[in-house]
Write an enzyme that holds these catalytic residues in place. Structure first.
Site, short mmCIF file in Angstrom:
data_model
loop_
_atom_site.label_atom_id
_atom_site.label_comp_id
_atom_site.label_asym_id
_atom_site.label_seq_id
_atom_site.Cartn_x
_atom_site.Cartn_y
_atom_site.Cartn_z
N GLU A 26 52.08 40.56 43.64
CA GLU A 26 50.85 39.77 43.43
C GLU A 26 49.62 40.68 43.39
OE1 GLU A 26 50.49 36.36 46.04
OE2 GLU A 26 48.31 36.32 45.77
N LYS A 37 50.44 31.80 54.50
CA LYS A 37 50.98 32.48 53.30
C LYS A 37 50.18 33.76 53.04
CE LYS A 37 51.56 33.31 48.71
NZ LYS A 37 50.82 34.27 47.89
N ASP A 55 64.31 42.97 56.54
CA ASP A 55 64.78 41.69 55.99
C ASP A 55 63.62 40.68 56.00
OD1 ASP A 55 65.92 39.19 55.61
OD2 ASP A 55 67.69 39.62 56.84
N HIS A 90 40.13 37.86 42.46
CA HIS A 90 41.50 37.64 42.04
C HIS A 90 41.65 37.79 40.52
CE1 HIS A 90 45.18 36.04 43.88
NE2 HIS A 90 45.49 35.76 42.63
#
Ligand code: MEV
Length: 445
Positions: free
Chosen positions: A85, A287, A303, A400
């Protein structure tokens, strides 16, 4: 329509690609070429990657970036991040730099306990099972000795075994709830091997137990597996400074400077409180934290699914999904912090196999698992700070979309001249996907 295939795993890599290309593509040669384009030229290195999983046909690249200037407990780190991202690495780097001149990140490992469980059925009462368990507990530990010997030497091993009665929730269901210290390894294999041995010992000794009836002797092991929920393997990361020090003196023209430290701190705390009370916001808020956490977890060969599962369970531990981070203003001191469970390893697994993971760990100064927990938590907090800072000031889209611009230009295979013209145009304009495409098309007319 494609048919089911049998024996796919037995095909060579070449044959697998051919089957996929022929079955799913109108231009199989083109697909085959792309799959092979991503093979590493170094056959040994390629074989190493082939063998990480099964049915490998190619490699799937993700970019690895660096966020420098992470001041964590007074030591500077350049943090490797693997993520697809755009703007995440830039945001982490910006937050790291911001806090580096305001005392840096303070981190602390609160606990490092891992958990595994043997889930079994005992067709009798807890009154009969408990004394049996108390009697065999030393044997359960002793039988794992060949597995635990090396871990014990490193100062880790089995911490405790508890018998838990779950029969009120599911008929005959009991657990061996086992806690471990796995030192610098994540410990999944170690824990699972110990649990499987304990399950065998449990069955063997139950079958020989003179106080048990024949029915009670026949214990059924349902499964033996570690838990990725590790609420006692937790690290804290924190930043704090006087609210007035939050104000910035950025060069003119740099958007989003914090002008009024007090006003910023208040809005920031409100944004965190919203994530504490409102699950729809909490998920997105967390998130953003995971953007930082996962990227370092991936770069260091850990992991990320285990980490994700454990962290989100932790975020719901009080019965409602909530923010992982918290913020407050007390006596004009702004404090922003987070506790997260992180079961990480810096030895074993991919850490000594994947050449880039080895480099990532070397960049971080070959950390212990506890040091890595702190670096990962600081990166998550930095990411959260950066996101909330944008959201509560300029809005997220400005920065962004600037980063996204490069992705759009790559997608349209823009030439160097086109890139220059487009970057110049959007220096002053808001980037939208449509406006970039329109400009590319205009330039190409
Ligand atoms: C985007 O990947 C992450 C954010 O949505 C996080 C947040 O909203 O706090 C920006």
């Amino acid at each position: 329509m494609p048919q089911a295939v049998s024996g796919f795993s037995k095909l060579s890599k070449e044959e697998k690609i051919q089957w996929i290309a022929q079955t799913y593509f109108h231009t199989p040669e083109e697909a085959e070429k792309i799959f092979k384009q991503y093979w590493n030229q170094d056959a040994k290195l390629q074989q190493l990657h082939d063998e990480f999983i099964e049915n490998t046909i190619t490699n799937f690249y993700l970019p690895m970036g660096i966020s420098p200037n992470f001041n964590i407990n007074g030591t500077y780190y350049s943090v490797p991040m693997v993520i697809e991202e755009s703007s995440v690495v830039a945001a982490a780097a910006k937050a790291a730099k911001f806090w580096s001149t305001r005392g840096g990140f303070k981190t602390k490992v609160i606990a490092t306990e891992k958990i595994g469980q043997v889930h079994f059925l005992f067709r009798g009462s807890i009154e009969k099972l408990q004394p049996f368990f108390d009697k065999i507990k030393p044997q359960l530990v002793e039988d794992t000795e060949p597995i635990t010997r090396n871990m014990n030497k490193r100062g880790g091993g089995i911490l405790d075994i508890e018998l838990r009665d779950k029969s009120a929730e599911l008929a005959h269901y009991f657990q061996l709830h086992v806690t471990f210290n796995t030192k610098d390894s994540m410990g999944a294999n170690f824990i699972n091997s110990c649990l499987e041995q304990m399950a065998k010992t449990l069955c063997r000794l139950a079958a020989e137990e003179p106080t048990f009836t024949e029915t009670e002797k026949a214990i059924t092991i349902v499964m033996s597996i570690l838990s990725n929920y590790v609420p006692n393997c937790v690290v804290r990361a924190e930043v704090s400074c006087p609210v007035a020090d939050l104000a910035e003196n950025l060069p003119p023209g740099r958007p989003g400077a914090i002008v009024d430290g007090h006003a910023f701190a208040e809005k920031f705390v409100q944004a965190v409180t919203i994530a504490e009370i409102e699950p729809f916001r909490a998920v997105t808020h967390n998130k953003g934290i995971m953007n930082g956490i996962d990227a370092v977890v991936l770069a260091t060969g850990n992991d990320f699914r285990a980490v994700e599962a454990g962290i989100h369970a932790y975020a719901s531990r009080n019965g409602k999904y909530s923010s992982l981070s918290h913020a407050k203003i007390e006596n004009d001191l702004f404090t922003f912090w987070m506790d997260v469970p992180l079961a990480l390893g810096t030895v074993g697994g991919l850490t000594s196999l994947h050449p880039l993971v080895k480099l990532a760990l070397e960049i971080l100064g070959k950390p212990t698992a506890q040091e890595l927990m702190q670096i990962v938590a600081a990166t998550g907090l930095a990411q959260n700070f950066a996101a909330l800072r944008s959201l509560t000031t300029t809005g997220i889209q400005e920065g962004h979309m600037k980063m996204h611009l490069n992705n759009i230009l790559n997608q349209y295979q823009a030439t160097a001249d086109e890139r220059k013209a487009i970057h110049a145009h959007f220096a002053e304009q808001t980037v939208t996907h449509a406006s970039v495409v329109e400009l590319i098309e205009q330039l190409r007319k």
